[in-house]
Write a protein that holds these residues in place. Sequence first.
Motif, short mmCIF file in Angstrom:
data_model
loop_
_atom_site.label_atom_id
_atom_site.label_comp_id
_atom_site.label_asym_id
_atom_site.label_seq_id
_atom_site.Cartn_x
_atom_site.Cartn_y
_atom_site.Cartn_z
N VAL A 222 102.22 24.79 -25.74
CA VAL A 222 100.76 24.89 -25.80
C VAL A 222 100.29 26.06 -24.94
O VAL A 222 100.59 26.13 -23.74
N THR A 223 99.54 26.96 -25.53
CA THR A 223 98.97 28.09 -24.80
C THR A 223 97.45 28.07 -24.81
O THR A 223 96.81 28.83 -24.08
N ASP A 224 96.84 27.23 -25.63
CA ASP A 224 95.38 27.07 -25.70
C ASP A 224 95.01 25.80 -24.95
O ASP A 224 95.39 24.69 -25.35
N VAL A 225 94.28 25.93 -23.87
CA VAL A 225 94.01 24.77 -23.02
C VAL A 225 93.27 23.67 -23.78
O VAL A 225 93.45 22.48 -23.50
N GLU A 226 92.44 24.02 -24.75
CA GLU A 226 91.71 22.99 -25.48
C GLU A 226 92.67 22.05 -26.21
O GLU A 226 92.37 20.86 -26.40
N ALA A 227 93.83 22.56 -26.61
CA ALA A 227 94.82 21.73 -27.28
C ALA A 227 95.41 20.68 -26.35
O ALA A 227 95.98 19.68 -26.82
N MET A 228 95.27 20.87 -25.04
CA MET A 228 95.80 19.90 -24.10
C MET A 228 95.04 18.58 -24.15
O MET A 228 95.51 17.57 -23.65
N ARG A 229 93.88 18.57 -24.78
CA ARG A 229 93.16 17.30 -24.95
C ARG A 229 93.93 16.35 -25.86
O ARG A 229 93.65 15.15 -25.88
N GLY A 230 94.90 16.87 -26.58
CA GLY A 230 95.72 16.04 -27.44
C GLY A 230 96.86 15.34 -26.72
O GLY A 230 97.61 14.58 -27.34
N PHE A 231 97.01 15.55 -25.40
CA PHE A 231 98.06 14.88 -24.63
C PHE A 231 97.98 13.37 -24.83
O PHE A 231 96.92 12.76 -24.63
N ASP A 232 99.11 12.77 -25.23
CA ASP A 232 99.11 11.34 -25.52
C ASP A 232 100.36 10.61 -25.04
O ASP A 232 100.66 9.51 -25.50
N SER A 233 101.09 11.20 -24.11
CA SER A 233 102.31 10.56 -23.61
C SER A 233 102.00 9.25 -22.88
O SER A 233 100.99 9.15 -22.18
N ASP A 234 102.87 8.28 -23.07
CA ASP A 234 102.81 7.01 -22.35
C ASP A 234 101.46 6.30 -22.49
O ASP A 234 101.02 5.59 -21.59
N GLY A 235 100.80 6.50 -23.63
CA GLY A 235 99.56 5.78 -23.90
C GLY A 235 98.30 6.42 -23.37
O GLY A 235 97.20 5.85 -23.52
N TYR A 236 98.38 7.59 -22.74
CA TYR A 236 97.17 8.26 -22.26
C TYR A 236 96.40 8.86 -23.43
O TYR A 236 96.97 9.24 -24.46
N ARG A 237 95.09 8.96 -23.26
CA ARG A 237 94.24 9.62 -24.25
C ARG A 237 93.10 10.32 -23.53
O ARG A 237 92.68 9.91 -22.44
N PHE A 238 92.61 11.37 -24.14
CA PHE A 238 91.48 12.10 -23.57
C PHE A 238 90.25 11.21 -23.63
O PHE A 238 89.90 10.67 -24.68
N ALA A 239 89.57 11.05 -22.49
CA ALA A 239 88.44 10.12 -22.41
C ALA A 239 87.12 10.81 -22.14
O ALA A 239 86.09 10.14 -22.03
N GLY A 240 87.14 12.12 -22.01
CA GLY A 240 85.88 12.83 -21.79
C GLY A 240 85.99 13.89 -20.72
O GLY A 240 87.00 14.00 -20.01
N ALA A 241 84.93 14.69 -20.63
CA ALA A 241 84.91 15.78 -19.66
C ALA A 241 83.54 15.91 -19.03
O ALA A 241 82.51 15.67 -19.69
N GLU A 242 83.53 16.26 -17.78
CA GLU A 242 82.31 16.66 -17.08
C GLU A 242 82.52 18.09 -16.65
O GLU A 242 83.16 18.36 -15.62
N GLY A 243 82.05 19.02 -17.45
CA GLY A 243 82.35 20.42 -17.20
C GLY A 243 83.84 20.66 -17.38
O GLY A 243 84.42 20.31 -18.41
N ASP A 244 84.48 21.22 -16.36
CA ASP A 244 85.91 21.49 -16.42
C ASP A 244 86.73 20.42 -15.71
O ASP A 244 87.87 20.65 -15.31
N ARG A 245 86.18 19.24 -15.53
CA ARG A 245 86.95 18.08 -15.06
C ARG A 245 87.20 17.16 -16.24
O ARG A 245 86.26 16.59 -16.79
N TRP A 246 88.46 17.06 -16.61
CA TRP A 246 88.84 16.23 -17.76
C TRP A 246 89.44 14.91 -17.28
O TRP A 246 90.21 14.88 -16.31
N THR A 247 89.12 13.84 -17.98
CA THR A 247 89.65 12.52 -17.66
C THR A 247 90.51 12.04 -18.81
O THR A 247 90.13 12.12 -19.98
N PHE A 248 91.70 11.52 -18.44
CA PHE A 248 92.59 10.86 -19.38
C PHE A 248 92.76 9.42 -18.94
O PHE A 248 92.94 9.15 -17.75
N LEU A 249 92.72 8.51 -19.89
CA LEU A 249 92.70 7.08 -19.61
C LEU A 249 93.87 6.42 -20.31
O LEU A 249 94.25 6.78 -21.43
N ARG A 250 94.41 5.40 -19.66
CA ARG A 250 95.49 4.62 -20.26
C ARG A 250 95.20 3.14 -20.09
O ARG A 250 94.70 2.72 -19.07
N GLY A 251 95.59 2.36 -21.09
CA GLY A 251 95.44 0.92 -21.01
C GLY A 251 94.18 0.40 -21.68
O GLY A 251 93.30 1.14 -22.07
#
Length: 251
Positions: A222-251
């Motif tokens: 991955v070289t495009d940071v926006e594609a990192m929102r697709g990270f899904d290892s071990d049940g994590y998923r992108f849960a939203g952003a506040e500016g350039d702070r991204w949150t990933f949630l699991r469970g």
Amino acid sequence: MIAILSPAKTLDYDTALPDLPQHSMPRLGEATGQIARGAARLGAAKLATLMKISPKLAELNARRYREFDQAPERPALLAFAGDVYTGFDAQSLEEPGFAFAQDHVRILSGLYGLLRPLDVIRPYRLEMGTRWAPGRASDLYAFWGTRIAALLAEDVAASGDGVVLNLASQEYWHAVAGKLPDGVRVINVDFRENGPDGPRFVSFHAKRARGMMARWMCEHRVTDVEAMRGFDSDGYRFAGAEGDRWTFLRG
């Protein structure tokens, strides 16, 4: 894009190495040598106080610094073995993934400053927040000054898109915070676990997730940071952003 990790206190110099691209040398070696020589003069008792570690660990690290120039070397990504690196699982990474990591992953270090994954390092323990440094500097932050940030900025420029994916702890990120050029975009990532009272931060899981995200980036090239929102290892998923702070949630 460059992903930034913290180092680990736990080390592994015993497990057989996988097939790797050619090793590289740390790029701030003169400063590393200055720190190692200074630490060698401290002795075990002083190291125990500075690092808040047991006498046994202090003696181990005093010996490491006394014998630093003769110590074995190992690529950084395979030498560190804490929770972040359990999540990364470099032993199972294929050679193209290592080559990608060499260009797109960096590890902050109190002793080495800034490491590429295949930079060879010797066994050590020295947290960035240690209130000691060789010479007249009051601590390691003052000792390193802008050198780490300047080298990171060069690497970010070479990566092409001017983005840093910050997967480091606050202690280590403080070494470069506010010192990067204005044009560098920093994405800070927050990993949370669902709990009875809502999303919560769990240090152990967050550390592993940082390593897993860096691994996912390398596996998928991955070289495009926006594609990192697709990270899904071990049940994590992108849960939203506040500016350039991204949150990933699991469970």
